[in-house]
Design an enzyme around this catalytic site. Structure first.
Site, PDB file in Angstrom:
ATOM      1  CG  ASP A 199      43.467  32.936  -5.686  1.00 44.74           C
ATOM      2  OD1 ASP A 199      42.617  32.113  -5.322  1.00 44.74           O
ATOM      3  OD2 ASP A 199      44.199  33.570  -4.902  1.00 44.74           O
ATOM      4  CE  LYS A 226      45.391  34.183  -1.509  1.00 45.93           C
ATOM      5  NZ  LYS A 226      44.174  34.454  -2.246  1.00 45.93           N
TER       6      LYS A 226
HETATM    7  P1  NAP Z   1      46.285  40.929   0.473  1.00 47.88           P
HETATM    8  O1  NAP Z   1      47.341  40.404  -0.408  1.00 47.88           O
HETATM    9  O2  NAP Z   1      46.582  41.116   1.911  1.00 47.88           O
HETATM   10  O3  NAP Z   1      45.770  42.312  -0.129  1.00 47.88           O
HETATM   11  C1  NAP Z   1      44.730  43.029   0.458  1.00 47.88           C
HETATM   12  C2  NAP Z   1      44.584  44.350  -0.226  1.00 47.88           C
HETATM   13  O4  NAP Z   1      43.519  45.033   0.412  1.00 47.88           O
HETATM   14  C3  NAP Z   1      45.817  45.247  -0.112  1.00 47.88           C
HETATM   15  O5  NAP Z   1      45.899  46.034  -1.269  1.00 47.88           O
HETATM   16  C4  NAP Z   1      45.469  46.107   1.103  1.00 47.88           C
HETATM   17  O6  NAP Z   1      46.100  47.366   1.117  1.00 47.88           O
HETATM   18  C5  NAP Z   1      43.994  46.296   0.883  1.00 47.88           C
HETATM   19  N1  NAP Z   1      43.315  46.650   2.112  1.00 47.88           N
HETATM   20  C6  NAP Z   1      43.301  45.952   3.281  1.00 47.88           C
HETATM   21  N2  NAP Z   1      42.568  46.629   4.195  1.00 47.88           N
HETATM   22  C7  NAP Z   1      42.143  47.763   3.597  1.00 47.88           C
HETATM   23  C8  NAP Z   1      41.372  48.870   4.038  1.00 47.88           C
HETATM   24  N3  NAP Z   1      40.857  48.896   5.270  1.00 47.88           N
HETATM   25  N4  NAP Z   1      41.129  49.865   3.151  1.00 47.88           N
HETATM   26  C9  NAP Z   1      41.620  49.814   1.887  1.00 47.88           C
HETATM   27  N5  NAP Z   1      42.387  48.799   1.426  1.00 47.88           N
HETATM   28  C10 NAP Z   1      42.629  47.780   2.265  1.00 47.88           C
HETATM   29  O7  NAP Z   1      44.969  39.990   0.404  1.00 47.88           O
HETATM   30  P2  NAP Z   1      44.449  39.195  -0.851  1.00 47.88           P
HETATM   31  O8  NAP Z   1      44.973  37.830  -0.792  1.00 47.88           O
HETATM   32  O9  NAP Z   1      44.661  40.024  -2.055  1.00 47.88           O
HETATM   33  O10 NAP Z   1      42.889  39.072  -0.531  1.00 47.88           O
HETATM   34  C11 NAP Z   1      42.007  40.170  -0.649  1.00 47.88           C
HETATM   35  C12 NAP Z   1      40.571  39.699  -0.472  1.00 47.88           C
HETATM   36  O11 NAP Z   1      40.196  38.818  -1.537  1.00 47.88           O
HETATM   37  C13 NAP Z   1      40.350  38.912   0.798  1.00 47.88           C
HETATM   38  O12 NAP Z   1      39.135  39.279   1.374  1.00 47.88           O
HETATM   39  C14 NAP Z   1      40.289  37.473   0.342  1.00 47.88           C
HETATM   40  O13 NAP Z   1      39.492  36.670   1.199  1.00 47.88           O
HETATM   41  C15 NAP Z   1      39.629  37.637  -1.019  1.00 47.88           C
HETATM   42  N6  NAP Z   1      39.953  36.521  -1.896  1.00 47.88           N
HETATM   43  C16 NAP Z   1      38.946  35.717  -2.310  1.00 47.88           C
HETATM   44  C17 NAP Z   1      39.214  34.681  -3.160  1.00 47.88           C
HETATM   45  C18 NAP Z   1      38.107  33.788  -3.621  1.00 47.88           C
HETATM   46  O14 NAP Z   1      38.393  32.688  -4.065  1.00 47.88           O
HETATM   47  N7  NAP Z   1      36.875  34.228  -3.598  1.00 47.88           N
HETATM   48  C19 NAP Z   1      40.523  34.428  -3.573  1.00 47.88           C
HETATM   49  C20 NAP Z   1      41.508  35.286  -3.145  1.00 47.88           C
HETATM   50  C21 NAP Z   1      41.226  36.329  -2.295  1.00 47.88           C
HETATM   51  P3  NAP Z   1      47.520  47.577   1.844  1.00 47.88           P
HETATM   52  O15 NAP Z   1      48.537  46.971   0.909  1.00 47.88           O
HETATM   53  O16 NAP Z   1      47.618  49.029   1.985  1.00 47.88           O
HETATM   54  O17 NAP Z   1      47.440  46.853   3.152  1.00 47.88           O
END
Ligand code: NAP
Length: 505
Positions: free
Chosen positions: A328, A292
């Site tokens: 989002d 993203k």
């Molecule tokens: P992203 O940009 O990759 O960000 C993920 C975040 O989670 C980063 O801050 C990452 O930290 C952190 N993270 C990953 N693994 C971790 C761990 N083991 N321990 C602690 N922190 C961790 O992903 P995103 O797009 O923000 O999405 C995040 C979540 O939201 C996903 O599960 C996605 O499916 C969900 N989501 C849902 C919707 C919906 O419509 N319901 C919409 C958007 C997103 P680092 O930077 O250190 O890697």
């Protein structure tokens, strides 16, 4: 050539009984069946199959294949025995044979035709490691072997190979495409759109990497309706298998009778994938974890709101140019904004990636005080700076109260549904909102419920952001109820099949 059905069900079983049962199952969905004779464990099983297929021959076009080991099959006998099996299969009602080029080239084409009798031939090639460099040359070699159709089955290591393979069928009607591997899988869905006369699907088990079940190809992707005018949309991410976006968006296209398909693309290298946009005429994309933020630098234009958030989850492709949006944001307001009064609310966002930043932006604009906590403090500090938020240390969470805690990390997402990003003692809030929607009741939400805290699953946000995407792509009102129903039904099915989980009472 295969007008009635263009999806071929592959029956590959070791016993005659199982093969016949699979063939009868396949008949419920298609009239084209490939019988993999090389899977039968013995001559007795082979004879049993021959006795059983005669009644099926009147109901379906049967393709006999006895693939040799060197071409990725299981048949270890001599070429003479291989051909003898095919002759018997033809005698029992198979009207097509599929033979690998390696075998055909060792025989005289005219003799082969004479031996097999009144049958049509598919001449095929298989590469389980890569897509051959000179596909035009390979196609001509297969064509010159004297069959009726040619088939190219090839593993695609990247999207450059993927596009090259799919383009082999453009403008022709005689090239069957069988892309293999996890990157190649969308090619199984797109084969008929790209001009392949057949798409191969599994009945009970996959015999080539990337094959999809026949009901998925027909019911979710409606591949038999595809043609060159079918608009292509997709979701790009890594991992991607968990995404319910294909179910939701394809249901909307079906309901609105739109000639369009929405396909999941596993994308490890964004730059590599985006080269498919022009040659495959991609109309729009959903963007998910982890692309993203990185997608921004590939865009030709970015909506100011998405640029301000620094995350894009929707791309509209117009004349090969990429326009980025963030839906989002709306999803957060449509879900969390309906559950609590955001004005003045204290909201903790755990995770400072694309979704975390979007939540902070949306609720911050609505007047909430935002707090960031992340495993990398520098990421939390950067996000806090961008959105006028505060940073909270993980060790302080046990002493701080919030109106809402939002999980914006993938921890707890399928298939690792038994993990929680935060411990029970860290949940001091009136509401816990998990952005994850698969599973619907994550371990985090179950921990919160046990503490008497209100919960909100990511499902509502997911549907709201998807509805906004669909409307951006099509310019029409989305069938919201049908999209929500599709998603919740799939999740409910999944929950009912899940084994009892750790922490459930
Ligand atoms: P992203 O940009 O990759 O960000 C993920 C975040 O989670 C980063 O801050 C990452 O930290 C952190 N993270 C990953 N693994 C971790 C761990 N083991 N321990 C602690 N922190 C961790 O992903 P995103 O797009 O923000 O999405 C995040 C979540 O939201 C996903 O599960 C996605 O499916 C969900 N989501 C849902 C919707 C919906 O419509 N319901 C919409 C958007 C997103 P680092 O930077 O250190 O890697």
């Amino acid at each position: 050539m295969f007008d009635e059905n263009r999806v071929c069900a592959v029956v590959a079983e070791s016993s005659a009984q199982e093969a016949l049962a699979a063939a009868r199952l396949a008949l419920r969905r298609t009239r084209v069946i490939e019988l993999r004779l090389d899977f039968l464990a013995s001559e007795d099983e082979f004879a049993g199959l021959l006795r059983g297929i005669q009644p099926l021959a009147g109901q379906a076009t049967l393709i006999a294949t006895c693939r040799r080991k060197e071409a990725g099959g299981r048949f270890e006998g001599s070429i003479a025995r291989q051909i003898a099996r095919l002759v018997l299969a033809v005698g029992s009602g198979c009207s097509w044979c599929d033979l690998e080029i390696e075998t055909v080239e060792r025989l005289n084409a005219a003799t082969l035709r004479k031996t097999l009798g009144d049958v049509r031939l598919i001449i095929s090639s298989h590469d389980f490691a890569r897509t051959p460099a000179r596909l035009g040359q390979l196609r001509r070699r297969l064509e010159s072997a004297g069959g009726d159709l040619v088939k190219i089955a090839a593993f695609t290591r990247n999207y450059r190979e993927f596009v090259r393979l799919l383009q082999t069928a453009h403008g022709r009607s005689n090239v069957i495409l069988a892309p293999m591997g996890d990157l190649g899988q969308p090619g199984r869905i797109l084969a008929l759109r790209e001009g392949s006369p057949l798409a191969y699907a599994t009945v009970t088990r996959a015999v080539a990497p990337g094959q999809l079940p026949i009901e998925t190809l027909q019911s979710v992707y409606r591949v038999e309706r595809h043609n060159r005018r079918t608009q292509l949309y997709g979701v790009i991410g890594n991992p991607i298998a968990h995404s319910l976006s294909p179910l939701m968006h394809n249901a909307a296209f079906t309901l609105r009778h739109t000639n369009a398909v929405f396909v999941p693309f596993l994308v490890r290298d964004l730059g590599d994938f985006l080269k498919t946009v022009k040659p495959l005429r991609v109309s729009g994309l959903s963007v998910t974890i982890p692309h993203k933020q990185q997608i921004l630098r590939f865009l030709d234009e970015c909506d100011p709101l998405a640029a301000e958030i620094g995350a894009v989850n929707t791309v509209v492709c117009r004349a090969g140019k990429l326009h980025g949006y963030n839906t989002d944001h709306l999803g957060v307001l449509e879900s969390l904004g309906r559950r609590i009064d955001l004005e003045g609310a204290r909201i903790l966002v755990y995770g400072a990636g694309g979704a975390g930043r979007t939540v902070a932006h949306a609720v911050g604009r609505a007047g909430a005080h935002v707090f960031f906590c992340a495993r990398r403090p520098e990421a939390a500090r950067a996000a806090a700076r961008d959105f006028g938020a505060e940073v909270v240390d993980r060790k302080d969470l046990r002493d701080l109260d919030f109106d809402a805690i939002v999980n914006a990390t993938p921890i707890g997402m399928m298939p690792r549904g038994d993990e929680s990003p935060l411990d029970a003692a860290e949940l001091r809030a009136n509401l816990v909102f998990d952005l994850i929607y698969r599973p619907m009741r994550t371990r985090l939400l179950r921990l919160a419920e046990r503490r008497g805290i209100d919960t909100l699953s990511g499902v509502e946000m997911f549907v709201a952001q998807g509805v906004a995407q669909w409307e951006l792509w099509t310019g029409e009102n989305a069938p919201v109820k049908a999209m929500r129903a599709e998603v919740t039904a799939a999740l409910a099915r999944e929950e009912s099949q899940a084994p009892p989980r750790r922490g459930d009472s």
